[in-house]
Design an enzyme around this catalytic site. Structure first.
Site, PDB file in Angstrom:
ATOM      1  N   ASP A   1      -6.382  -7.336   3.833  1.00 20.60           N
ATOM      2  CA  ASP A   1      -7.546  -6.699   3.216  1.00 20.60           C
ATOM      3  C   ASP A   1      -8.433  -7.762   2.572  1.00 20.60           C
ATOM      4  OD1 ASP A   1      -9.133  -4.520   2.328  1.00 20.60           O
ATOM      5  OD2 ASP A   1      -8.160  -4.594   0.369  1.00 20.60           O
TER       6      ASP A   1
ATOM      7  N   ASP B   1     -12.243  -9.464   4.049  1.00 20.32           N
ATOM      8  CA  ASP B   1     -13.509  -9.433   3.304  1.00 20.32           C
ATOM      9  C   ASP B   1     -14.056 -10.857   3.156  1.00 20.32           C
ATOM     10  OD1 ASP B   1     -13.414  -6.629   2.869  1.00 20.32           O
ATOM     11  OD2 ASP B   1     -14.279  -6.871   0.873  1.00 20.32           O
TER      12      ASP B   1
ATOM     13  N   TYR C   1       0.818  -1.215   0.000  1.00 20.39           N
ATOM     14  CA  TYR C   1       0.000   0.000   0.000  1.00 20.39           C
ATOM     15  C   TYR C   1       0.852   1.267   0.000  1.00 20.39           C
ATOM     16  CZ  TYR C   1      -4.686  -1.939   0.788  1.00 20.39           C
ATOM     17  OH  TYR C   1      -5.893  -2.557   0.652  1.00 20.39           O
TER      18      TYR C   1
ATOM     19  N   ASP D   1      -2.518 -17.946   0.135  1.00 25.05           N
ATOM     20  CA  ASP D   1      -3.534 -18.523  -0.768  1.00 25.05           C
ATOM     21  C   ASP D   1      -4.167 -19.755  -0.127  1.00 25.05           C
ATOM     22  OD1 ASP D   1      -1.094 -19.848  -1.022  1.00 25.05           O
ATOM     23  OD2 ASP D   1      -1.227 -20.109  -3.194  1.00 25.05           O
TER      24      ASP D   1
ATOM     25  N   LYS E   1       3.379 -15.175   1.622  1.00 24.28           N
ATOM     26  CA  LYS E   1       3.732 -16.079   0.522  1.00 24.28           C
ATOM     27  C   LYS E   1       5.256 -16.186   0.447  1.00 24.28           C
ATOM     28  CE  LYS E   1       1.522 -16.543  -3.394  1.00 24.28           C
ATOM     29  NZ  LYS E   1       1.161 -17.990  -3.433  1.00 24.28           N
TER      30      LYS E   1
HETATM   31  C1  IPM Z   1     -10.507  -1.389   3.884  1.00 26.19           C
HETATM   32  C2  IPM Z   1     -10.626  -0.706   2.544  1.00 26.19           C
HETATM   33  C3  IPM Z   1      -9.448   0.234   2.348  1.00 26.19           C
HETATM   34  C4  IPM Z   1      -8.207  -0.620   2.187  1.00 26.19           C
HETATM   35  C5  IPM Z   1      -9.538   1.252   1.210  1.00 26.19           C
HETATM   36  C6  IPM Z   1     -10.826   2.017   1.198  1.00 26.19           C
HETATM   37  C7  IPM Z   1      -8.383   2.204   1.269  1.00 26.19           C
HETATM   38  O1  IPM Z   1     -10.766  -1.633   1.529  1.00 26.19           O
HETATM   39  O2  IPM Z   1     -10.377  -0.715   4.906  1.00 26.19           O
HETATM   40  O3  IPM Z   1     -10.565  -2.621   3.921  1.00 26.19           O
HETATM   41  O4  IPM Z   1      -7.921  -1.114   1.073  1.00 26.19           O
HETATM   42  O5  IPM Z   1      -7.507  -0.792   3.166  1.00 26.19           O
HETATM   43 MN    MN Z   2     -11.036  -3.697   2.234  1.00 26.31          MN
END
Ligand code: IPM
Ligand code: MN
Ligand code: NAD
Length: 368
Positions: free
Chosen positions: A249, A253, A142, A225, A192
């Site tokens: 990240d 999710d 990032y 992975d 990884k």
């Molecule tokens: C998160 C989001 C952020 C990230 C974005 C909006 C910068 O996806 O907080 O998970 O990628 O970290």
């Molecule tokens: Mn995110």
């Protein structure tokens, strides 16, 4: 003593809608539990761009640095997609994380029993699930240099760099081990190392910190992975997962769907202790601004409300009050209340963001 300051940054899209419910919860704690906060509100993301031409002003940044805790809704939206990268709403959030040095992002994924049938995975796979992903938040791909889009010959090249110092790895590993000691004493580190040097170093440093400081905690390693696969196959094998910024990240999710909806997942982004002993901290739901439902009163406010519960626990030493709020959320779900994101294919009648807030406040009242 003065009330602790809480800086609220509702942001864009559904951010202000879910934050409105959190504000009512904050008011409830002030009125009913004597837990008062000096609440301030400011702009971040697209709304800051609209007002000031940048996604985060220096003045807001300074307020965030000075606050006892920051609570953020969400940033971003299609309206801002064409903006220069440096002006995008997401840059505002990334600046907050970087300048506050919030290197440890705790993303718990807990499956409330009432939602176990609603996950896209089978009940037995998710029922009782309670794991935490510790995501490194201020380094890695990032932020690594070089980055950009350059022209080489007659074509464009997009560049990002994965970069980790051993100090950055060690400090987030410590957070994961400390957290595991308060839970089931088990950490799984994901990278990884089979293809990335930064992954090799990550595995080495986690192993060294473990041997030197946390030999009592069970440590395992997994390629990220394979970890993604295991999270879907049998997530209850995990307790604390520690991983880098990008893998964290993605994995968080994925973990969200184990709990039923992205609208359920809170997070705490923590840095070093401030002079008053509290950690530098920003609390935010894992989800984004959900442009597809923004403005319709449909959003699930639970992720944002549970993020405030994390603030009570980690910033304000009010673990019992955090548990009260979490239990109230659980109670409302057990009573069958569902925002639209929590309805399965068989349907049902969804409640609005406001009605979900009302029910959680009623459950808080009943908890007294
Ligand atoms: C998160 C989001 C952020 C990230 C974005 C909006 C910068 O996806 O907080 O998970 O990628 O970290
Ligand atoms: Mn995110
Ligand atoms: P998103 O999380 O906003 O939405 C993904 C899906 O989940 C959508 O269908 C949305 O309706 C649903 N959803 C998310 N939160 C919900 C909630 N509380 N209640 C009900 N449904 C919910 O992700 P996206 O669509 O990939 O991104 C939209 C924007 O948000 C982008 O600009 C992105 O950069 C930004 N974003 C911001 C953050 C943040 O501020 N921390 C996090 C992720 C994405």
């Amino acid at each position: 003593m003065a009330d602790p300051t809480l800086l609220i940054l509702p942001g864009d899209g559904i951010g202000p809608e879910v934050m409105a419910e959190v504000r009512r919860v904050i008011d409830w704690y002030g009125a009913r539990r004597g837990l008062r906060f000096a609440v301030e509100e400011d702009l971040v993301g697209g709304c800051a761009y609209d007002a000031h031409g940048i996604p985060l002003t220096d003045a807001t940044m300074a307020r965030a640095q000075a606050a006892d805790a920051v609570l953020l809704g969400a940033v971003g939206g299609p309206k801002y997609d064409a903006l220069d990268f440096s002006l995008k709403p997401e840059r505002g959030l990334l600046r907050l994380r970087k300048e506050m040095d919030l290197y440890a992002n705790l993303r718990p994924a807990q499956c409330f029993d009432a939602l176990a049938d609603f996950s896209s995975l089978k009940r037995e796979v998710v029922a009782g699930l309670d794991i935490v992903i510790v995501r490194e938040l201020t380094s890695g791909i990032y932020f690594g240099e070089p980055r950009g889009i350059v022209t080489e010959g007659n074509e464009r090249v997009g560049i990002n760099t994965q970069r980790y110092t051993e100090g950055e790895i060690a400090r987030v590993a410590r957070v994961a081990f400390e957290l595991a000691r308060k839970r089931s004493n088990k950490v799984c580190s994901m990278e990884k190392a089979n293809v990335m040097e930064s992954g090799v170093l990550w595995r080495q440093v986690v192993t060294e910190v473990h041997a030197a400081e946390f030999p009592d905690v069970a440590l395992s390693h997994m390629y990220a992975d394979a970890g993604a696969m295991q999270l879907c196959r049998w997530p209850k094998q995990f307790d604390v997962i520690v991983t880098d910024n990008l893998f964290g990240d993605l994995l968080s999710d994925a973990a969200a769907m184990l709990t039923g909806s992205l609208g359920m997942l809170p997070s705490a982004s923590l840095g070093a202790p401030m002079a008053n002993g509290r950690p530098k901290a920003l609390y935010e739901p894992v989800h984004g601004s959900a442009p597809d439902i923004a403005g319709e009163g449909k959003a699930n406010p639970i992720a944002c409300i549970l993020s405030f519960a994390m603030a009570l626990r980690y910033s304000f030493d009010a673990g019992e009050e955090a548990a009260r709020l979490e239990a109230s959320v659980e109670r409302v779900l057990a009573d069958g209340l569902r925002t639209a994101d929590l309805l399965g294919p068989e349907g049902g009648k969804p409640v609005s963001t406001r009605a979900m807030g009302d029910a959680i406040l009623a459950a808080l009242d009943e908890s007294l």
